[in-house]
Write a protein that holds these residues in place. Structure first.
Motif, PDB file in Angstrom:
ATOM      1  N   ILE A  20      58.578  22.727  41.181  1.00  0.00           N
ATOM      2  CA  ILE A  20      58.785  23.227  39.824  1.00  0.00           C
ATOM      3  C   ILE A  20      58.918  22.036  38.877  1.00  0.00           C
ATOM      4  CG2 ILE A  20      60.292  24.565  38.319  1.00  0.00           C
ATOM      5  CD1 ILE A  20      61.102  26.201  40.745  1.00  0.00           C
ATOM      6  N   PRO A  21      58.005  21.915  37.905  1.00  0.00           N
ATOM      7  CA  PRO A  21      58.041  20.760  37.004  1.00  0.00           C
ATOM      8  C   PRO A  21      59.161  20.870  35.973  1.00  0.00           C
ATOM      9  CG  PRO A  21      56.216  22.203  36.428  1.00  0.00           C
ATOM     10  CD  PRO A  21      56.827  22.777  37.667  1.00  0.00           C
ATOM     11  N   ALA A  22      59.714  19.728  35.625  1.00  0.00           N
ATOM     12  CA  ALA A  22      60.709  19.646  34.551  1.00  0.00           C
ATOM     13  C   ALA A  22      59.987  19.246  33.275  1.00  0.00           C
ATOM     14  CB  ALA A  22      61.778  18.622  34.911  1.00  0.00           C
ATOM     15  N   LEU A  23      60.030  20.117  32.293  1.00  0.00           N
ATOM     16  CA  LEU A  23      59.307  19.914  31.042  1.00  0.00           C
ATOM     17  C   LEU A  23      60.172  19.102  30.086  1.00  0.00           C
ATOM     18  CD1 LEU A  23      56.640  20.719  29.702  1.00  0.00           C
ATOM     19  CD2 LEU A  23      57.787  22.732  28.792  1.00  0.00           C
ATOM     20  N   SER A  24      59.808  17.860  29.875  1.00  0.00           N
ATOM     21  CA  SER A  24      60.581  16.992  28.986  1.00  0.00           C
ATOM     22  C   SER A  24      59.903  16.913  27.625  1.00  0.00           C
ATOM     23  CB  SER A  24      60.703  15.593  29.584  1.00  0.00           C
ATOM     24  OG  SER A  24      59.489  14.882  29.438  1.00  0.00           O
ATOM     25  N   ALA A  25      60.616  16.309  26.663  1.00  0.00           N
ATOM     26  CA  ALA A  25      60.044  16.156  25.318  1.00  0.00           C
ATOM     27  C   ALA A  25      58.794  15.287  25.349  1.00  0.00           C
ATOM     28  CB  ALA A  25      61.090  15.554  24.384  1.00  0.00           C
ATOM     29  N   ASN A  26      58.694  14.401  26.333  1.00  0.00           N
ATOM     30  CA  ASN A  26      57.498  13.558  26.441  1.00  0.00           C
ATOM     31  C   ASN A  26      56.269  14.364  26.817  1.00  0.00           C
ATOM     32  OD1 ASN A  26      58.973  11.215  25.882  1.00  0.00           O
ATOM     33  ND2 ASN A  26      59.536  10.950  28.020  1.00  0.00           N
ATOM     34  N   ASN A  27      56.468  15.503  27.477  1.00  0.00           N
ATOM     35  CA  ASN A  27      55.337  16.339  27.891  1.00  0.00           C
ATOM     36  C   ASN A  27      54.863  17.279  26.785  1.00  0.00           C
ATOM     37  OD1 ASN A  27      57.239  16.401  30.757  1.00  0.00           O
ATOM     38  ND2 ASN A  27      55.190  15.546  30.819  1.00  0.00           N
ATOM     39  N   VAL A  28      55.711  17.488  25.766  1.00  0.00           N
ATOM     40  CA  VAL A  28      55.368  18.424  24.690  1.00  0.00           C
ATOM     41  C   VAL A  28      54.748  17.658  23.533  1.00  0.00           C
ATOM     42  CG1 VAL A  28      56.224  20.192  23.105  1.00  0.00           C
ATOM     43  CG2 VAL A  28      57.269  19.945  25.366  1.00  0.00           C
ATOM     44  N   GLU A  29      53.439  17.819  23.386  1.00  0.00           N
ATOM     45  CA  GLU A  29      52.730  17.227  22.259  1.00  0.00           C
ATOM     46  C   GLU A  29      52.471  18.318  21.227  1.00  0.00           C
ATOM     47  OE1 GLU A  29      49.282  15.356  23.875  1.00  0.00           O
ATOM     48  OE2 GLU A  29      50.440  13.865  25.000  1.00  0.00           O
TER      49      GLU A  29
END
Length: 418
Positions: A20-29
């Motif tokens: 299960i991936p952890a969605l960080s602010a770096n992944n949200v463009e």
């Protein structure tokens, strides 16, 4: 509905043991989730431990609240995600609000400005949940109209994405062409050489066609110099004074810079460095090796010490040959060897003189750069198209998301009778 994520504990014994991936602010463009960036994984048990307020769902909107502030994307599938502390999830009330409309509204200039006004922080600007929740979302009462607005904006988003993909592909083609053309060349029949069909020879920097030579940059130039070595007295209006940022801020040279000098000072500086049409300017401090060819229509200007001027011998070297040496990045390997033990913070004039260049006859240079310039023109056309689409999107968002222009007339049109 909204809930905020937590910062995953990387030392947790369950960390890294799942899928299960952890969605960080770096992944949200802005407008998309980028899974190509680093993404930590966790087990289902850890997901349940952290995501106590519910599962992520397809169509949920995620918003970054800090570093960066205000990036918006939509969860694209039913995959479970752990949200990091800097990501907040927003789920539209389906009875009143279309999720796609919500995502576009959050990306609008209006809402982004509201967030910035409520943000705080010194090293990293962020917004607290207590200040985010009261911000108003403006939307038409008709969900059909919301859906139509979202569809219009999504259509132009797809066009932007497709154009960006075309540009990336054409850039890869250009890079490959430059690699082939600047190491193998084009014969008199217009064919790219290969060792299977043409004769090559060894050189100090690799195999080259027998018609070519390896020469130092000082052998194919008449001048290698940098600009003045002291900060001048700037004036509000006068002669443009070119520094590194005037070469790096765009594809060409910025002749409307923030720095100007008097005509008197320019004449004095011109005694050292006298830039002319078809000279090559190269950044030698800070951002290294950005090269620009001075166009024929360039005004008079002076340069700072951070910029080098290279003047090609017109009978032996086109300005494009010098430009390509830097644009292709081939200078970096030689600079590393020349600067061993001193670091790579600067390109000194002695480095420019010693750089080793693949040299080919002037008529072959023309054939090579005709091909490269054609590819560059295709890239420029697509880049202009992309900028046009982005401006269109900004205009549409300002019109449709504020109610200035309604899509209602389109919805009320009756089908044509047969």
């Amino acid at each position: 509905m909204d809930f905020r994520g937590r910062t995953p504990k990387k030392l947790d014994m369950e960390w890294g043991s799942g899928e299960i991936p952890a969605l960080s602010a770096n992944n949200v463009e802005m407008g998309k989730i980028n899974f190509s960036k680093e993404c930590y994984l966790a087990s289902d048990a850890l997901y349940r431990k952290w995501m106590t307020k519910g599962d992520t769902q397809k169509g949920d909107v995620v918003l970054t609240t800090e570093a960066p502030l205000g990036n918006v994307a939509v969860i694209p599938d039913n995959q479970k995600y752990i949200l990091s502390q800097r990501v907040i999830l927003l789920r539209a009330n389906s009875a009143d609000l279309c999720s796609d409309y919500l995502s576009h509204y959050l990306m609008s200039e209006c809402f982004q400005n509201l967030m910035c006004q409520q943000s705080s922080g010194t090293t990293a600007t962020g917004i607290q949940r207590a200040k985010l929740e009261p911000l108003l979302i403006k939307f038409p009462s008709s969900k059909i109209e919301q859906t139509q607005i979202a569809a219009v904006l999504s259509t132009i988003d797809r066009a932007i994405t497709q154009t960006e993909a075309i540009i990336a592909k054409q850039q890869r083609i250009k890079t490959g062409l430059m690699q082939d053309l600047l190491t193998k060349g084009i014969d008199e029949n217009g064919n790219i050489r290969s060792e299977a069909t043409h004769e090559f020879k060894d050189s100090a920097i690799g195999r080259i066609p027998v018609e070519w030579e390896i020469v130092s940059m000082e052998k194919i130039t008449t001048k290698i110099v940098d600009g003045i070595h002291h900060k001048p007295n700037y004036v509000r209006e006068g002669v443009p004074f070119i520094v590194v940022t005037d070469l790096t801020s765009s594809e060409g040279i910025n002749f409307n810079p923030s720095r100007f000098v008097t005509e008197k000072d320019h004449k004095e500086f011109y005694k050292r460095a006298d830039p002319q049409a078809r000279d090559v300017l190269v950044t030698k401090d800070g951002t290294l090796g950005v090269a620009r060819i001075v166009p024929d229509e360039a005004p008079s200007f002076s340069i700072f010490v951070s910029v080098a001027l290279l003047r090609p011998k017109v009978t032996k070297c086109s300005p494009q040959l010098l430009w390509s040496f830097f644009d292709s990045g081939r200078f970096l390997a030689q600079l590393g060897a020349l600067s061993a033990g001193t670091g790579l913070a600067h390109i000194h004039l002695e480095h420019f003189r010693k750089f080793q260049i693949h040299w080919m006859p002037i008529d072959e240079q023309k054939r090579i750069f005709d091909v490269i310039e054609h590819q560059q023109s295709l890239l420029k056309q697509q880049s202009q198209c992309l900028e046009k689409l982005k401006h269109q999107k900004i205009g549409l968002m300002q019109d449709l998301l504020t109610g200035k222009v309604r899509v209602t007339p389109l919805l009320e049109q009756k089908p044509a009778s047969r």
